[in-house]
Design a protein around this motif. Sequence first.
Motif, PDB file in Angstrom:
ATOM      1  N   GLY A 251      53.544 -42.962  15.977  1.00 26.79           N
ATOM      2  CA  GLY A 251      52.391 -42.331  15.354  1.00 26.79           C
ATOM      3  C   GLY A 251      51.140 -42.394  16.218  1.00 26.79           C
ATOM      4  N   LYS A 252      50.025 -41.904  15.663  1.00 28.44           N
ATOM      5  CA  LYS A 252      48.770 -41.878  16.398  1.00 28.44           C
ATOM      6  C   LYS A 252      48.132 -43.263  16.448  1.00 28.44           C
ATOM      7  CE  LYS A 252      47.745 -36.995  15.612  1.00 28.44           C
ATOM      8  NZ  LYS A 252      46.796 -35.993  15.070  1.00 28.44           N
ATOM      9  N   HIS A 253      47.252 -43.444  17.453  1.00 28.66           N
ATOM     10  CA  HIS A 253      46.629 -44.746  17.683  1.00 28.66           C
ATOM     11  C   HIS A 253      45.107 -44.616  17.724  1.00 28.66           C
ATOM     12  CE1 HIS A 253      50.758 -45.234  19.136  1.00 28.66           C
ATOM     13  NE2 HIS A 253      50.626 -46.503  18.813  1.00 28.66           N
ATOM     14  N   ILE A 254      44.433 -45.429  16.883  1.00 27.15           N
ATOM     15  CA  ILE A 254      42.980 -45.456  16.805  1.00 27.15           C
ATOM     16  C   ILE A 254      42.512 -46.840  17.251  1.00 27.15           C
ATOM     17  CG2 ILE A 254      40.976 -45.166  15.296  1.00 27.15           C
ATOM     18  CD1 ILE A 254      42.923 -43.731  13.309  1.00 27.15           C
ATOM     19  N   VAL A 255      41.555 -46.888  18.159  1.00 30.19           N
ATOM     20  CA  VAL A 255      41.005 -48.165  18.637  1.00 30.19           C
ATOM     21  C   VAL A 255      39.533 -48.234  18.235  1.00 30.19           C
ATOM     22  CG1 VAL A 255      40.470 -49.586  20.644  1.00 30.19           C
ATOM     23  CG2 VAL A 255      42.627 -48.312  20.570  1.00 30.19           C
ATOM     24  N   CYS A 256      39.143 -49.296  17.537  1.00 29.27           N
ATOM     25  CA  CYS A 256      37.771 -49.447  17.052  1.00 29.27           C
ATOM     26  C   CYS A 256      37.132 -50.703  17.635  1.00 29.27           C
ATOM     27  CB  CYS A 256      37.746 -49.538  15.524  1.00 29.27           C
ATOM     28  SG  CYS A 256      38.479 -48.116  14.691  1.00 29.27           S
ATOM     29  N   LYS A 270      43.844 -47.600  32.276  1.00 26.84           N
ATOM     30  CA  LYS A 270      43.097 -46.342  32.251  1.00 26.84           C
ATOM     31  C   LYS A 270      41.608 -46.624  32.056  1.00 26.84           C
ATOM     32  CE  LYS A 270      46.927 -43.878  32.328  1.00 26.84           C
ATOM     33  NZ  LYS A 270      47.304 -43.046  33.497  1.00 26.84           N
ATOM     34  N   PRO A 271      40.734 -45.766  32.592  1.00 19.58           N
ATOM     35  CA  PRO A 271      39.288 -45.976  32.409  1.00 19.58           C
ATOM     36  C   PRO A 271      38.813 -45.526  31.025  1.00 19.58           C
ATOM     37  CG  PRO A 271      39.679 -43.985  33.673  1.00 19.58           C
ATOM     38  CD  PRO A 271      41.028 -44.614  33.468  1.00 19.58           C
ATOM     39  N   ILE A 272      37.665 -46.064  30.621  1.00 21.89           N
ATOM     40  CA  ILE A 272      37.017 -45.620  29.376  1.00 21.89           C
ATOM     41  C   ILE A 272      35.968 -44.581  29.739  1.00 21.89           C
ATOM     42  CG2 ILE A 272      35.634 -46.302  27.377  1.00 21.89           C
ATOM     43  CD1 ILE A 272      36.723 -49.120  27.679  1.00 21.89           C
ATOM     44  N   ARG A 273      36.045 -43.435  29.094  1.00 23.39           N
ATOM     45  CA  ARG A 273      35.037 -42.388  29.304  1.00 23.39           C
ATOM     46  C   ARG A 273      34.135 -42.361  28.063  1.00 23.39           C
ATOM     47  NH1 ARG A 273      39.776 -40.186  31.250  1.00 23.39           N
ATOM     48  NH2 ARG A 273      40.181 -39.080  29.292  1.00 23.39           N
ATOM     49  N   ALA A 274      32.948 -42.912  28.220  1.00 23.38           N
ATOM     50  CA  ALA A 274      32.013 -43.009  27.091  1.00 23.38           C
ATOM     51  C   ALA A 274      31.311 -41.676  26.847  1.00 23.38           C
ATOM     52  CB  ALA A 274      30.994 -44.101  27.340  1.00 23.38           C
ATOM     53  N   SER A 275      30.884 -41.485  25.609  1.00 23.56           N
ATOM     54  CA  SER A 275      30.133 -40.280  25.235  1.00 23.56           C
ATOM     55  C   SER A 275      28.751 -40.698  24.741  1.00 23.56           C
ATOM     56  CB  SER A 275      30.868 -39.519  24.136  1.00 23.56           C
ATOM     57  OG  SER A 275      30.052 -38.503  23.595  1.00 23.56           O
ATOM     58  N   LEU A 276      27.772 -39.848  24.958  1.00 24.09           N
ATOM     59  CA  LEU A 276      26.413 -40.111  24.473  1.00 24.09           C
ATOM     60  C   LEU A 276      26.016 -39.139  23.374  1.00 24.09           C
ATOM     61  CD1 LEU A 276      24.595 -40.817  27.873  1.00 24.09           C
ATOM     62  CD2 LEU A 276      25.418 -42.481  26.193  1.00 24.09           C
ATOM     63  N   ASN A 277      27.018 -38.426  22.834  1.00 23.75           N
ATOM     64  CA  ASN A 277      26.752 -37.444  21.779  1.00 23.75           C
ATOM     65  C   ASN A 277      26.705 -38.129  20.415  1.00 23.75           C
ATOM     66  OD1 ASN A 277      26.756 -35.317  23.636  1.00 23.75           O
ATOM     67  ND2 ASN A 277      28.978 -35.094  23.491  1.00 23.75           N
ATOM     68  N   PHE A 278      25.521 -38.142  19.801  1.00 29.80           N
ATOM     69  CA  PHE A 278      25.369 -38.691  18.456  1.00 29.80           C
ATOM     70  C   PHE A 278      25.526 -37.558  17.450  1.00 29.80           C
ATOM     71  CE2 PHE A 278      23.672 -42.257  20.741  1.00 29.80           C
ATOM     72  CZ  PHE A 278      23.877 -43.351  19.908  1.00 29.80           C
ATOM     73  N   ASP A 279      26.778 -37.314  17.024  1.00 30.63           N
ATOM     74  CA  ASP A 279      27.019 -36.261  16.033  1.00 30.63           C
ATOM     75  C   ASP A 279      26.433 -36.627  14.679  1.00 30.63           C
ATOM     76  OD1 ASP A 279      28.982 -34.224  17.413  1.00 30.63           O
ATOM     77  OD2 ASP A 279      29.690 -36.219  17.980  1.00 30.63           O
ATOM     78  N   VAL A 283      26.091 -43.128  12.991  1.00 30.29           N
ATOM     79  CA  VAL A 283      27.385 -43.566  13.529  1.00 30.29           C
ATOM     80  C   VAL A 283      27.346 -43.542  15.053  1.00 30.29           C
ATOM     81  CG1 VAL A 283      29.877 -43.155  13.570  1.00 30.29           C
ATOM     82  CG2 VAL A 283      28.559 -42.622  11.501  1.00 30.29           C
ATOM     83  N   PRO A 284      27.671 -44.662  15.719  1.00 27.75           N
ATOM     84  CA  PRO A 284      27.692 -44.686  17.193  1.00 27.75           C
ATOM     85  C   PRO A 284      28.679 -43.660  17.753  1.00 27.75           C
ATOM     86  CG  PRO A 284      27.774 -46.909  16.301  1.00 27.75           C
ATOM     87  CD  PRO A 284      27.961 -45.978  15.142  1.00 27.75           C
ATOM     88  N   PRO A 285      28.436 -43.182  18.976  1.00 30.43           N
ATOM     89  CA  PRO A 285      29.311 -42.164  19.561  1.00 30.43           C
ATOM     90  C   PRO A 285      30.711 -42.706  19.873  1.00 30.43           C
ATOM     91  CG  PRO A 285      27.676 -42.910  21.163  1.00 30.43           C
ATOM     92  CD  PRO A 285      27.296 -43.510  19.857  1.00 30.43           C
ATOM     93  N   THR A 286      31.649 -41.781  20.038  1.00 28.94           N
ATOM     94  CA  THR A 286      33.027 -42.140  20.357  1.00 28.94           C
ATOM     95  C   THR A 286      33.202 -42.247  21.872  1.00 28.94           C
ATOM     96  OG1 THR A 286      33.672 -39.807  20.393  1.00 28.94           O
ATOM     97  CG2 THR A 286      33.892 -40.976  18.292  1.00 28.94           C
ATOM     98  N   ALA A 287      34.416 -42.604  22.294  1.00 30.74           N
ATOM     99  CA  ALA A 287      34.767 -42.652  23.718  1.00 30.74           C
ATOM    100  C   ALA A 287      36.174 -42.104  23.867  1.00 30.74           C
ATOM    101  CB  ALA A 287      34.667 -44.079  24.238  1.00 30.74           C
ATOM    102  N   GLU A 288      36.674 -42.099  25.092  1.00 31.12           N
ATOM    103  CA  GLU A 288      38.021 -41.595  25.349  1.00 31.12           C
ATOM    104  C   GLU A 288      38.775 -42.539  26.276  1.00 31.12           C
ATOM    105  OE1 GLU A 288      37.967 -37.652  26.903  1.00 31.12           O
ATOM    106  OE2 GLU A 288      37.041 -36.756  25.120  1.00 31.12           O
ATOM    107  N   ASP A 293      44.506 -41.896  20.822  1.00 27.02           N
ATOM    108  CA  ASP A 293      44.113 -40.664  20.127  1.00 27.02           C
ATOM    109  C   ASP A 293      42.642 -40.647  19.740  1.00 27.02           C
ATOM    110  OD1 ASP A 293      46.796 -39.141  19.629  1.00 27.02           O
ATOM    111  OD2 ASP A 293      47.222 -41.237  19.146  1.00 27.02           O
ATOM    112  N   LEU A 294      42.069 -41.816  19.430  1.00 28.27           N
ATOM    113  CA  LEU A 294      40.658 -41.879  19.046  1.00 28.27           C
ATOM    114  C   LEU A 294      40.102 -43.259  19.379  1.00 28.27           C
ATOM    115  CD1 LEU A 294      38.167 -40.638  17.632  1.00 28.27           C
ATOM    116  CD2 LEU A 294      39.087 -41.451  15.458  1.00 28.27           C
ATOM    117  N   VAL A 295      38.941 -43.286  20.019  1.00 29.21           N
ATOM    118  CA  VAL A 295      38.255 -44.538  20.356  1.00 29.21           C
ATOM    119  C   VAL A 295      36.864 -44.499  19.729  1.00 29.21           C
ATOM    120  CG1 VAL A 295      37.452 -46.059  22.195  1.00 29.21           C
ATOM    121  CG2 VAL A 295      39.510 -44.662  22.548  1.00 29.21           C
TER     122      VAL A 295
END
Length: 390
Positions: A251-256, A270-279, A283-288, A293-295
């Motif tokens: 199944g899918k994997h979510i890391v919090c 693998k590297p972490i690609r951070a995002s600065l988009n505050f949608d 709520v703090p932004p996500t990363a990749e 599947d979701l960080v």
Amino acid sequence: MNDLCADIGYKSVNHFGEQLCGDHVDIVEQGENSTVVVLADGLGSGVKASILSTLTSKIISTMMSEGLSLEDCVETIAATLPICSVRGVAYSTFTIVHLINNTDAEIIEYDNPQVILLRGGSNYDYPRTEMNIGGKKIYKSVIRLNEDDIFVLMSDGCPHAGMGNVYDFGWKREEIITFMETFAEVGYTAKTLSTILVDECDRLYGNEPGDDATACVIRIRRREPMNILFGPPASRDDCNRMMSLFFSKEGKHIVCGGTTSTIAAKYLGKPIRASLNFDDPEVPPTAEIEGVDLVTEGVITINKVLTYARDYLSENKSYEHWSVKRDGASLICRLLFEEATDINFFVGRAINPAHQNPDLPINFSIKMNLVEELSKCLRQMGKKVKVVYF
């Protein structure tokens, strides 16, 4: 055993001016793959109707959960519930759907609107057998389940919607079927489908319902596992074991969490690609991370998810927000509430030094409570939840 399961959701609106709903829904699990769903509609509205419908649904669901046959349960209720001397109708009507091993459905209907079955996105006319139990006309059906079958159970407040206003004789069953067929193949959850139907009834009533209106939707679907990692383990020596177990799950994997995502990235190489988009500013932004599947951030994001989960189980008013937004909490909600059927939590017990600042409203116990409360909410949604601590 097949890999089908039942997604069950319901919503009610009260008779205008009443504090209590005269309809009641009970859902009781029988073992791993069998479920009893009862929708009862008490005569009239208010306290009396609420008591009658609650008693009816509780008696039926309890008897069936103890292994009694549908016929025995119905005979007991039929003999127990009197007929109103003024109106000549039963004090409570009911609909029972017994899902057996997620392969078959037994349906028993007594004076409630006929259950709608949508199969392949269209109405399916299933066979019904008329029975007489305790002097009452009961309809019974036995149906083999298919993936994506949608059962719509209703109290009579739904077909009565709009009577004397939008419609002369209420919202006909055929019109309700046409309305629900529009949404059948979109992939909405049972809770969302029931919300859509009841909100439309409320609108037809002019937001002043002349009767309690309840819709309970059962959607047959394939199991969809989901895994969520929240917090690093108490001992650093357990990092690899925790990650190995987490990523080996189907199944899918979510890391919090920030530290958690760092450990996951290191494990995957693998590297972490951070995002600065505050949608969402709350709520703090996500990363990749490739392979995840979701960080997301940890405590603040999960707390927001818990807020949405509580609302989902009650009024479901926040759906219009989390169903379309792209922030971490909304994305988790869509994965857990809509996609997942079986959810595995991998929770680390490490104490974050940043959270021990007395000026911050976050501490270790709050973090553990978040997991417990969210797990409880997900189980109430009908999810199979397992929590493993490290």
